[in-house]
Enzyme design. Structure first.
Site, short mmCIF file in Angstrom:
data_model
loop_
_atom_site.label_atom_id
_atom_site.label_comp_id
_atom_site.label_asym_id
_atom_site.label_seq_id
_atom_site.Cartn_x
_atom_site.Cartn_y
_atom_site.Cartn_z
N GLY A 20 0.82 -1.23 0.00
CA GLY A 20 0.00 0.00 0.00
C GLY A 20 0.84 1.26 0.00
N GLU A 174 8.22 10.64 -14.16
CA GLU A 174 7.74 9.26 -14.06
C GLU A 174 8.08 8.45 -15.31
OE1 GLU A 174 5.82 7.88 -11.25
OE2 GLU A 174 6.69 9.62 -10.25
N HIS A 250 -0.95 7.98 -13.61
CA HIS A 250 -0.03 8.17 -14.74
C HIS A 250 -0.87 8.36 -16.00
CE1 HIS A 250 3.36 5.71 -12.61
NE2 HIS A 250 3.64 6.99 -12.55
N CYS A 368 2.41 -0.86 -18.11
CA CYS A 368 3.34 -0.46 -17.05
C CYS A 368 4.55 -1.37 -17.03
CB CYS A 368 2.67 -0.57 -15.68
SG CYS A 368 1.37 0.62 -15.40
#
Ligand SMILES: NCCC[C@H](NC(=O)CCC(=O)O)C(=O)O
Length: 444
Positions: A20, A174, A250, A368
């Protein structure tokens, strides 16, 4: 010369777990403290990578990072033997221990931003590792990421490696998750689309209210400068802050591009029409903007299913295919949409589904898990060939996973000193399989 787009998938590391750690990432928060299965996670990733290789795609693998990260734990004051460092951290600062144990480098869309040689002034492929400063557990990735990229793309004639951007929120970066490239063909100069969440130097610019905007405009502009991109080949577009507040942490959770296709949700961006006009102007070919309306797929369904965290790939026969998580099959609105999409006369003709649920439960879908690197034949020949997927590497890596990975891991296990021994033994062997040399601190 022939041109390709290779995908380099992150091999899931032996400490894959659910802690988490990512505020703003709905899946990471909602699966916190569940038991994970690192062995299954790694195998799911390998299956997807192998399937793409079998479809005729060039597919590589990027090595995971060493975790637990004892260097960071020592740097913040935990001392003694490895076992003592782990034990003290788990008693005094369990959240910091968890941050130092994440296998998050598996999401290689966040490893770096890559600009192919067709776009750059010096004609080299440029790489900048992402600094990932928004999340503690991810901010410890970029140095090793740089080492792994240099060992994978290890030829200075073709590949230019930059240092990650300064480690400050103004330069929150990112990587490729907030970058997509449109082009007529992989080998032709294209338009690099940089999607940012907020502008750090303009306090009046729109920004999300609830969740962090991880990517800044300033970071995207710095990458464009470093990569020697012309103004004519860059478009900077802001992500809609409202969708960030609904869990779209994202850009690759809400849009994805490939060649002359941009597949996006109608709520993805701010100022969409002006920016799309700029893209049309800067492109030397017609672009298919495939818009998904809210009434077709809600933001909630997009976030749950990861409809836009799909890979759009161009198959050797020139058709495009979507690589989707099985979660898209399980969501009725999304499944109906995808069934219809392949009949609409767009370049996308096929959908392939993969079970990557171990990764999905941390908010990482098929897109991803991969870093795209468009290359010509010479550049591909200059890549470390031992990292490229084929039958032999697939079998070797599956055996390696079987030998070293656990099939269950909880947050309570992260302080187990045996885990660091298992992880180092596995990674040491992996660097021999992939012929990476010494990329990890424990090897230096
Ligand atoms: N591109 C997908 C990245 C997902 C990643 N999740 C995580 O780090 C979750 C880790 C955890 O909660 O244990 C992130 O949010 O950056």
């Amino acid at each position: 010369m022939k041109q390709f787009e290779a995908n380099f998938d992150g091999l899931v590391g032996p400490t894959h777990n659910y802690a988490g750690l990512s505020f703003g990432n709905v899946a990471s928060y909602s699966n916190a403290a569940q038991a994970s299965n690192p062995k299954a996670a790694a195998k799911q990733g390998l299956q997807k990578a192998k399937a793409l290789a079998d479809l005729g795609m060039i597919q590589g693998m990027l090595a995971p990072q060493e975790r637990p990260d004892l260097y960071t734990l020592r740097r913040i004051g935990f001392s003694g033997t490895d076992a003592e460092v782990l034990q003290k951290a788990s008693q005094q600062a369990p959240a910091l221990l968890n941050a130092c144990c994440s296998a998050s480098s598996m999401w290689t869309a966040n490893a770096a931003t890559v600009s192919p040689s067709a776009d750059t002034r010096d004609g080299k492929v440029h790489f900048t590792p992402a600094n990932l400063v928004d999340k503690l557990h991810r901010s410890i990735e970029p140095i090793t990421t740089g080492n792994i990229l240099k060992a994978t793309f290890n030829n200075e004639r073709y590949f230019k490696h930059h240092q990650h951007l300064p480690e400050h929120a103004s330069f929150g970066d990112e990587g490729a998750a907030n970058h997509t490239r449109l082009c007529a063909d992989y080998g032709q100069a294209g338009v690099e689309l940089f999607v940012y969440g907020q502008s750090a130097t303009n306090p009046n610019a729109p920004k999300p209210a609830k969740y962090p905007a991880r990517q800044t405009l300033e970071a995207s502009q710095a990458i464009a400068r470093l990569h020697q991109l012309e103004d004519e080949s860059c478009v900077f577009i802001q992500q809609n802050p409202d969708v960030i507040d609904q869990g779209v942490f994202h850009n690759d959770v809400i849009s994805v591009g490939n060649q002359n296709v941009l597949f996006y949700h109608e709520q993805a961006f701010i100022d969409t029409e002006t920016k799309f006009a700029e893209i049309r102007n800067k492109m030397n070919t017609e672009v298919h903007f495939i818009k998904v309306a809210t009434e077709q797929v809600s933001i909630d369904d997009a976030v749950r299913s990861y409809l836009f965290n799909t890979q759009i790939i161009t198959l050797p026969n020139g058709e495009m295919a979507i690589v989707a998580p099985t979660n898209c099959q399980e969501n009725p609105a999304v499944f109906a949409y995808l069934n219809e999409l392949v009949t609409l006369g767009t370049p996308i003709k096929q959908v392939h589904y993969f079970d990557v649920k171990q990764s999905m439960q941390n908010g990482g879908g098929p897109a991803c898990l991969r870093l795209r690197v468009a290359m010509n034949e010479q550049e591909i020949a200059a890549v470390n060939q031992h990292t490229l997927m084929n039958d032999a590497l697939f079998n070797r890596l599956n055996l390696w996973v079987d030998k070293h990975y656990r099939d269950t891991l909880t947050v309570a296990d992260l302080a187990d000193p045996q885990l660091i021994i298992e992880s180092r033994t596995a990674l040491d062997e992996l660097t021999q399989i992939l012929k990476l040399g010494s990329v990890y601190q424990f090897q230096k």
